[in-house]
Design an enzyme around this catalytic site. Structure first.
Site, PDB file in Angstrom:
ATOM      1  N   LYS A 186       0.845  -1.197   0.000  1.00 31.90           N
ATOM      2  CA  LYS A 186       0.000   0.000   0.000  1.00 31.90           C
ATOM      3  C   LYS A 186       0.877   1.242   0.000  1.00 31.90           C
ATOM      4  O   LYS A 186       1.460   1.604   1.011  1.00 31.90           O
ATOM      5  CB  LYS A 186      -0.927   0.056   1.210  1.00 31.90           C
ATOM      6  CG  LYS A 186      -2.004   1.166   1.060  1.00 31.90           C
ATOM      7  CD  LYS A 186      -2.681   1.521   2.352  1.00 31.90           C
ATOM      8  CE  LYS A 186      -1.973   2.622   3.088  1.00 31.90           C
ATOM      9  NZ  LYS A 186      -1.979   3.922   2.348  1.00 31.90           N
ATOM     10  N   CYS A 295      13.298  11.719   6.316  1.00 29.83           N
ATOM     11  CA  CYS A 295      13.600  11.266   7.674  1.00 29.83           C
ATOM     12  C   CYS A 295      15.080  11.422   8.004  1.00 29.83           C
ATOM     13  O   CYS A 295      15.450  11.521   9.169  1.00 29.83           O
ATOM     14  CB  CYS A 295      13.168   9.812   7.845  1.00 29.83           C
ATOM     15  SG  CYS A 295      13.939   8.670   6.691  1.00 29.83           S
TER      16      CYS A 295
END
Length: 499
Positions: A186, A295
């Site tokens: 997903k 990140c």
């Protein structure tokens, strides 16, 4: 340096379908429309997957693992298919990069670089498919032989974020496939296009039906099923630390294996004897690469107090030259912010820091470039370790400058947060680099560079930056279970017969 965005002309939004059990489907839900963050127009439409769609995809992956050919192929056979997929990725790199550019707002030149890196990862994973092996022990005595096998863990749910749509799925899926797993993938509902094209590529490369299923939709509707369903054996998730905690809690209901790559608040510690020319360039790159929506962003500079003023001024001067603008312009270095809501959140951190006593040395506000949403490269000086902007992940082009006097103080500031993804240290004294590297609690420590990487090097973090590692030669092993064969040779003396 800014440039106005050109409207998209002669452009038609692209309609996508989900991939379930080798077939493209509209799904049972509504349609998600993606508005390009850099151009303000609809560029993609995807099905809004439902819980029923997720259940069908998981059932297909379960059947493909339990009864299909993929886990039973030789490593060489899987490797050849992954290599073919890598070749097709390289051949379609421009199409994939365009999708990532318009859906995420990242600069097109950067997106093309990410696609080259992704193709390399697929080739590396293909090599590991042939190298996956267990262990043998012939030292257990004349009558015993021990063999440890590595077997594919089973069905893997892979959930990826919006900031590096194709690159991050490429850090997970090929290693799972190399191990012999099947998968339900997903992507973020904001940037699903390139992952759906990957489905086309894998079918063309020869991946059997049901081995890779790709769903589009939201976390509460689709992701929740993928992380709780009893037929899923492992979850691999990249995203925010908050959603990572929820993912781990969901997976705990059936004790699934979990791999999490989460947030970071990454420091660069700079000593007076460092090569400051090299550092200033790295600081600007580390802060503004992917508009800071990364990140690994070098969002905290921890500068020795004796050089802090000079270095901050030099970074500000170079930052003024960074080109912010149209993501489709090859000269653009900083593109658009992913959503208007996220742009507002970034601005809130800057305002909060200013109210807490920090100074806005550069930028600090949104930019009006005619279309889309953009943030000026921003530098905050006078930041203290207790401020939210120094502790929390802003995920935008915002650089916080802190200072230190001693090595102990620098390490204390670097470690005084919940994250531990990466760090940088700058000094011509390699003893200093190694000392800092050993003491900073982070999964990656760069020395006299920042945000370099290679498919061979593991990636992941300490503490609330996640669990497990991606990339590197052991990445494929993460998608396996170990099974011990304890084999007895010859006659066995029974317990009862010893009485």
């Amino acid at each position: 340096m800014t440039a106005h965005v050109k409207p998209l002309t002669d452009f038609t939004a692209r309609d996508f379908r989900m991939l379930i059990d080798g077939a493209w489907t509209e799904g049972a839900g509504n349609v998600i429309e993606r508005v390009a963050p850099g151009h303000g127009v609809t560029v993609s439409r995807y099905p809004a997957g439902t819980k029923a769609d997720a259940g069908r995809a998981i059932a297909a992956a379960r059947h493909a693992f339990d009864d299909g050919s993929w886990p039973r192929m030789t490593g060489a056979e899987r490797s050849n298919i992954l290599l073919k997929a890598a070749d097709i990725i390289a051949a379609r790199a421009d199409d994939l990069a365009f999708l990532d550019c318009i859906e995420s707002g990242k600069p097109i030149s950067q997106a093309k670089g990410e696609l080259a890196g992704a193709a390399d990862i697929w080739r590396y994973a293909a090599a590991l498919a042939r190298d996956l092996h267990g262990e043998s022990y012939n030292t257990l005595g004349q009558g015993t032989l021990g063999v440890v096998l590595r077997e594919a863990i089973g069905v893997v749910s892979i959930i990826t974020p919006w900031n590096f749509p194709f690159l991050i799925v490429s850090q997970k899926l090929p290693f799972a496939l190399a191990a012999g797993c099947t998968a339900v993938v997903k992507p973020s509902e904001l940037t699903s296009g390139s992952t759906l094209v990957l489905g086309e590529i894998l079918i063309e490369a020869g991946v059997p039906a049901g081995v890779v299923n790709i769903l589009t939709g939201t976390g509460p509707e689709v992701g929740s099923v993928m992380t709780t369903h009893p037929d899923v054996d492992m979850v691999s998730f990249t995203g925010s630390t908050g959603v990572g905690r929820l993912t781990m809690a969901n997976a705990a209901q059936t004790l699934k294996k979990v791999s999490l790559e989460l947030g970071g608040k990454n420091p660069q510690i700079v000593f007076p004897e460092a090569d400051l020319d090299a550092f200033v360039d790295a600081a600007v790159f580390g802060a503004y690469f992917n508009a800071g929506e990364c990140c690994n962003a070098g969002s905290r500079l921890i500068l020795h107090r004796s050089i802090a003023g000079e270095v901050t001024a030099r970074i500000a001067e170079l930052s003024k030259k960074v080109k912010v603008g149209d993501p489709l312009d090859p000269a653009t270095q900083v593109g658009a912010i992913i959503t208007p809501q996220h742009l507002e959140k970034i601005g809130g951190y800057v305002d909060g820091a200013a109210k807490a006593g920090a100074s806005v040395a550069l930028g600090g506000a949104a930019l009006d470039l005619g279309l889309g949403q953009f943030m000026a490269p921003t530098i905050l000086s006078g930041v203290t370790p207790d401020m939210a902007v120094a502790r929390e992940e802003v995920f935008g082009p915002v650089l916080s400058v802190l200072t230190f006097e001693t090595t102990d103080e620098a390490v204390r500031i670097a470690n005084a947060i919940d994250y531990g993804l990466s760090a940088g240290v700058w000094s011509r004294d390699f003893d200093t680099c190694l000392t800092i590297g050993r003491r900073v609690r982070a999964g990656t420590v760069w020395m006299n560079t920042f945000m370099d990487g290679a498919s061979e090097l593991p990636f992941g973090g300490y503490r609330q930056s996640g669990l497990g590692r991606e990339l590197g030669r052991h990445a494929v092993e993460d998608y396996t279970e170990t099974k011990t064969f304890n084999m007895h040779i010859g006659a066995r003396t029974g317990w009862w017969m010893q009485r």
